[in-house]
Design a protein around this motif. Structure first.
Motif, PDB file in Angstrom:
ATOM      1  N   GLY A  58       4.667 174.427 -22.061  1.00 42.84           N
ATOM      2  CA  GLY A  58       5.825 174.997 -22.722  1.00 42.84           C
ATOM      3  C   GLY A  58       6.745 173.922 -23.265  1.00 42.84           C
ATOM      4  O   GLY A  58       6.677 172.752 -22.875  1.00 42.84           O
ATOM      5  N   SER A  59       7.633 174.318 -24.140  1.00 37.56           N
ATOM      6  CA  SER A  59       8.536 173.366 -24.781  1.00 37.56           C
ATOM      7  C   SER A  59       9.721 173.043 -23.880  1.00 37.56           C
ATOM      8  O   SER A  59       9.983 173.719 -22.879  1.00 37.56           O
ATOM      9  CB  SER A  59       9.057 173.943 -26.099  1.00 37.56           C
ATOM     10  OG  SER A  59      10.010 174.982 -25.846  1.00 37.56           O
ATOM     11  N   ARG A  60      10.463 172.017 -24.254  1.00 37.14           N
ATOM     12  CA  ARG A  60      11.675 171.647 -23.521  1.00 37.14           C
ATOM     13  C   ARG A  60      12.695 172.784 -23.533  1.00 37.14           C
ATOM     14  O   ARG A  60      13.384 173.017 -22.541  1.00 37.14           O
ATOM     15  CB  ARG A  60      12.273 170.373 -24.122  1.00 37.14           C
ATOM     16  CG  ARG A  60      12.675 170.540 -25.592  1.00 37.14           C
ATOM     17  CD  ARG A  60      12.938 169.225 -26.299  1.00 37.14           C
ATOM     18  NE  ARG A  60      13.273 169.465 -27.707  1.00 37.14           N
ATOM     19  CZ  ARG A  60      12.374 169.685 -28.662  1.00 37.14           C
ATOM     20  NH1 ARG A  60      11.079 169.692 -28.355  1.00 37.14           N
ATOM     21  NH2 ARG A  60      12.756 169.898 -29.911  1.00 37.14           N
ATOM     22  N   LEU A  61      12.801 173.492 -24.657  1.00 33.60           N
ATOM     23  CA  LEU A  61      13.740 174.613 -24.739  1.00 33.60           C
ATOM     24  C   LEU A  61      13.278 175.780 -23.874  1.00 33.60           C
ATOM     25  O   LEU A  61      14.103 176.444 -23.233  1.00 33.60           O
ATOM     26  CB  LEU A  61      13.903 175.063 -26.195  1.00 33.60           C
ATOM     27  CG  LEU A  61      14.658 174.087 -27.097  1.00 33.60           C
ATOM     28  CD1 LEU A  61      14.525 174.501 -28.557  1.00 33.60           C
ATOM     29  CD2 LEU A  61      16.131 173.996 -26.706  1.00 33.60           C
ATOM     30  N   ASP A  62      11.977 176.027 -23.858  1.00 25.80           N
ATOM     31  CA  ASP A  62      11.441 177.055 -22.951  1.00 25.80           C
ATOM     32  C   ASP A  62      11.778 176.703 -21.503  1.00 25.80           C
ATOM     33  O   ASP A  62      12.157 177.573 -20.706  1.00 25.80           O
ATOM     34  CB  ASP A  62       9.925 177.162 -23.088  1.00 25.80           C
ATOM     35  CG  ASP A  62       9.482 177.710 -24.430  1.00 25.80           C
ATOM     36  OD1 ASP A  62      10.287 178.377 -25.104  1.00 25.80           O
ATOM     37  OD2 ASP A  62       8.317 177.455 -24.812  1.00 25.80           O
ATOM     38  N   ALA A  63      11.629 175.422 -21.156  1.00 28.33           N
ATOM     39  CA  ALA A  63      11.891 174.995 -19.783  1.00 28.33           C
ATOM     40  C   ALA A  63      13.347 175.215 -19.407  1.00 28.33           C
ATOM     41  O   ALA A  63      13.654 175.714 -18.316  1.00 28.33           O
ATOM     42  CB  ALA A  63      11.509 173.525 -19.612  1.00 28.33           C
ATOM     43  N   ILE A  98      22.710 176.659 -24.832  1.00 29.15           N
ATOM     44  CA  ILE A  98      21.469 175.901 -24.907  1.00 29.15           C
ATOM     45  C   ILE A  98      21.572 174.966 -26.103  1.00 29.15           C
ATOM     46  O   ILE A  98      22.136 175.325 -27.145  1.00 29.15           O
ATOM     47  CB  ILE A  98      20.238 176.832 -25.008  1.00 29.15           C
ATOM     48  CG1 ILE A  98      18.949 176.047 -24.803  1.00 29.15           C
ATOM     49  CG2 ILE A  98      20.239 177.644 -26.306  1.00 29.15           C
ATOM     50  CD1 ILE A  98      17.732 176.934 -24.550  1.00 29.15           C
ATOM     51  N   MET A  99      21.067 173.742 -25.937  1.00 28.61           N
ATOM     52  CA  MET A  99      21.189 172.732 -26.998  1.00 28.61           C
ATOM     53  C   MET A  99      19.893 171.957 -27.123  1.00 28.61           C
ATOM     54  O   MET A  99      19.273 171.585 -26.119  1.00 28.61           O
ATOM     55  CB  MET A  99      22.340 171.769 -26.683  1.00 28.61           C
ATOM     56  CG  MET A  99      22.556 170.696 -27.737  1.00 28.61           C
ATOM     57  SD  MET A  99      24.051 169.710 -27.422  1.00 28.61           S
ATOM     58  CE  MET A  99      24.033 168.668 -28.911  1.00 28.61           C
ATOM     59  N   ASP A 100      19.501 171.699 -28.353  1.00 30.89           N
ATOM     60  CA  ASP A 100      18.296 170.930 -28.667  1.00 30.89           C
ATOM     61  C   ASP A 100      18.708 169.527 -29.098  1.00 30.89           C
ATOM     62  O   ASP A 100      19.411 169.362 -30.100  1.00 30.89           O
ATOM     63  CB  ASP A 100      17.523 171.618 -29.789  1.00 30.89           C
ATOM     64  CG  ASP A 100      16.172 170.972 -30.075  1.00 30.89           C
ATOM     65  OD1 ASP A 100      15.864 169.930 -29.471  1.00 30.89           O
ATOM     66  OD2 ASP A 100      15.419 171.523 -30.896  1.00 30.89           O
ATOM     67  N   GLY A 101      18.288 168.516 -28.330  1.00 27.27           N
ATOM     68  CA  GLY A 101      18.659 167.148 -28.653  1.00 27.27           C
ATOM     69  C   GLY A 101      18.003 166.615 -29.905  1.00 27.27           C
ATOM     70  O   GLY A 101      18.499 165.653 -30.502  1.00 27.27           O
ATOM     71  N   VAL A 102      16.898 167.209 -30.326  1.00 22.21           N
ATOM     72  CA  VAL A 102      16.197 166.749 -31.526  1.00 22.21           C
ATOM     73  C   VAL A 102      16.972 167.127 -32.778  1.00 22.21           C
ATOM     74  O   VAL A 102      17.184 166.319 -33.680  1.00 22.21           O
ATOM     75  CB  VAL A 102      14.765 167.324 -31.569  1.00 22.21           C
ATOM     76  CG1 VAL A 102      14.071 166.938 -32.871  1.00 22.21           C
ATOM     77  CG2 VAL A 102      13.957 166.840 -30.365  1.00 22.21           C
ATOM     78  N   THR A 103      17.418 168.366 -32.858  1.00 26.57           N
ATOM     79  CA  THR A 103      18.087 168.880 -34.055  1.00 26.57           C
ATOM     80  C   THR A 103      19.601 168.947 -33.926  1.00 26.57           C
ATOM     81  O   THR A 103      20.299 169.096 -34.922  1.00 26.57           O
ATOM     82  CB  THR A 103      17.584 170.301 -34.357  1.00 26.57           C
ATOM     83  OG1 THR A 103      17.965 171.168 -33.266  1.00 26.57           O
ATOM     84  CG2 THR A 103      16.079 170.328 -34.530  1.00 26.57           C
ATOM     85  N   GLY A 222       9.644 162.421 -24.701  1.00 30.71           N
ATOM     86  CA  GLY A 222      10.989 161.878 -24.721  1.00 30.71           C
ATOM     87  C   GLY A 222      11.987 162.744 -25.456  1.00 30.71           C
ATOM     88  O   GLY A 222      13.112 162.298 -25.727  1.00 30.71           O
ATOM     89  N   ASP A 223      11.609 163.977 -25.782  1.00 30.35           N
ATOM     90  CA  ASP A 223      12.520 164.893 -26.474  1.00 30.35           C
ATOM     91  C   ASP A 223      13.377 165.636 -25.454  1.00 30.35           C
ATOM     92  O   ASP A 223      12.899 166.046 -24.391  1.00 30.35           O
ATOM     93  CB  ASP A 223      11.740 165.876 -27.328  1.00 30.35           C
ATOM     94  CG  ASP A 223      11.042 165.195 -28.499  1.00 30.35           C
ATOM     95  OD1 ASP A 223      11.557 164.163 -28.974  1.00 30.35           O
ATOM     96  OD2 ASP A 223       9.984 165.688 -28.932  1.00 30.35           O
ATOM     97  N   VAL A 224      14.650 165.835 -25.786  1.00 29.70           N
ATOM     98  CA  VAL A 224      15.657 166.277 -24.826  1.00 29.70           C
ATOM     99  C   VAL A 224      16.195 167.653 -25.198  1.00 29.70           C
ATOM    100  O   VAL A 224      16.386 167.972 -26.376  1.00 29.70           O
ATOM    101  CB  VAL A 224      16.832 165.276 -24.780  1.00 29.70           C
ATOM    102  CG1 VAL A 224      17.756 165.580 -23.592  1.00 29.70           C
ATOM    103  CG2 VAL A 224      16.336 163.842 -24.727  1.00 29.70           C
ATOM    104  N   ALA A 225      16.483 168.461 -24.173  1.00 31.02           N
ATOM    105  CA  ALA A 225      17.185 169.731 -24.346  1.00 31.02           C
ATOM    106  C   ALA A 225      18.066 169.949 -23.119  1.00 31.02           C
ATOM    107  O   ALA A 225      17.839 169.371 -22.049  1.00 31.02           O
ATOM    108  CB  ALA A 225      16.199 170.890 -24.505  1.00 31.02           C
ATOM    109  N   GLY A 226      19.070 170.787 -23.275  1.00 29.74           N
ATOM    110  CA  GLY A 226      19.962 171.069 -22.152  1.00 29.74           C
ATOM    111  C   GLY A 226      20.500 172.477 -22.233  1.00 29.74           C
ATOM    112  O   GLY A 226      20.433 173.134 -23.280  1.00 29.74           O
ATOM    113  N   GLY A 227      21.022 172.948 -21.112  1.00 30.51           N
ATOM    114  CA  GLY A 227      21.591 174.288 -21.103  1.00 30.51           C
ATOM    115  C   GLY A 227      22.468 174.519 -19.885  1.00 30.51           C
ATOM    116  O   GLY A 227      22.444 173.740 -18.924  1.00 30.51           O
TER     117      GLY A 227
END
Length: 348
Positions: A58-63, A98-103, A222-227
């Motif tokens: 799964g993706s970082r955002l899914d996680a 929720i935030m996507d560090g890539v975009t 190394g792609d980042v997401a947070g929530g």
């Protein structure tokens, strides 16, 4: 399993090896390893769920979404999800982001009413609108339009808690400089003839009332997401939105640097944009632990009695945490740990 990405750092302040449950007085840089999941508090089921999402592809955002959703369902410490932290009217409302560090795309909801899945609604805001933050009944209307079920967030427990608070003359509360005297009576409150210049309310606030889940995920690329997700302060003034759904306050991520999340007295902490500051400090070369301590010191300079904590992780998977006036722990899972481990944030 993931291909191994490792930058080990020995921690001289920890008297346990990281392969065991860890309660250390200082984790200066953590153990650098990707991928990594880190979140506030010992909400280990949420950490484990986010990790399992990554393991299954799964993706970082899914996680982030599925990890925070676990706490919404489990009602972690009563401070996340439905049935906790009733406001002055006895209603539970939710904040999430929720935030996507890539975009650098962000989706947030504040004071969300009658919809349980706040983090998932926030993701719909991010992915299906060009807006960032929706609040209140209009956020609920958006959620329903997106297919979410509308239902009461109140439980017998939260109703009883609210009734007991009312019976104690609505003590404690978050008002000041109003009539009737908010330190002695319930509202409704109105402006007095003259305002005092006092900075803080003379009566105590609710303790043990800050357990937001804030989560940062860095995947194997190394792609980042947070929530974040929370039901906010107990007995808050209706309409109150805390720091959790505010990018740079509740959480912040940048794909060039890493990420950070906060928990605690959001009304105070959001005035300093602590998670944005941590990321910028790491961008300038600070390690995560130093950046976390630095921002807590900044807040404490102005509000020495505030309660809160932050966690931080950089692009190499090194992590740290700091707190003030609140015993903050945080949960971590990476390649070097064979299970989710709980760490102690450094008291500043």
């Amino acid at each position: 399993m993931f291909p191994r990405s490792r930058t080990p750092v020995q921690d001289p302040h920890c008297d346990m090896h990281v392969s065991t449950i860890v309660f250390c007085t200082l984790i200066s840089l953590g153990t650098g390893s990707l991928p990594i999941v880190i979140n506030t508090w010992p909400f280990t089921n949420a950490t484990a769920k986010a990790w399992s999402v990554l393991e299954s592809g799964g993706s970082r955002l899914d996680a982030v979404e599925e990890g925070c959703s676990v706490c919404e369902v489990e009602r972690c410490d009563g401070s996340v999800g439905y049935g906790g932290s009733p406001n002055e009217d006895g209603e539970t409302t939710l904040d999430a982001m929720i935030m996507d560090g890539v975009t650098h795309d962000v989706g947030s909801v504040g004071c969300l009413k009658r919809v349980k899945s706040a983090i998932s609604v926030a993701r719909k805001v991010m992915e299906h609108t060009t807006q960032t933050l929706l609040v209140g009944d209009d956020a609920t209307r958006f959620a329903v339009d997106m297919g979410f079920h509308e239902e009461s967030l109140q439980t017998d427990q939260s109703r009883t808690e609210w009734e007991e608070w009312k019976a104690k003359n609505c003590q404690p509360n978050y008002w000041r400089d109003v009539v009737p005297d908010s330190a002695k009576y319930c509202g409704p409150y109105h402006l007095p003839g003259e305002l005092s210049d006092s900075k803080d309310s003379s009566h105590s606030l609710v303790k043990g009332n800050h357990d937001t889940i804030g989560m940062i995920v860095i995947d194997n690329n190394g792609d980042v997401a947070g929530g974040t997700s929370t039901n906010g302060l107990t007995y808050k003034i209706p309409g109150r939105v805390g720091d959790s759904p505010i990018a740079g306050a509740g959480a912040y991520v940048d794909n060039d640097v890493g990420g950070a999340a906060a928990t605690g007295d959001g009304d105070t902490m959001m005035r300093f944009l602590p998670t944005y500051q941590i990321v910028e400090s790491m961008r300038m070369g600070m390690d995560p632990q130093t950046a976390a301590e630095n921002v807590i010191k900044r807040i404490a300079k102005y509000y020495p009695n505030f309660e809160g904590g932050v966690i931080a992780v950089n692009k190499t998977g090194h992590f740290g945490g700091a707190c003030h006036g609140l015993n903050v722990t945080y949960s971590v899972r990476n390649q070097e740990l064979n299970a989710v481990k709980v760490f102690q944030a450094v008291e500043v």
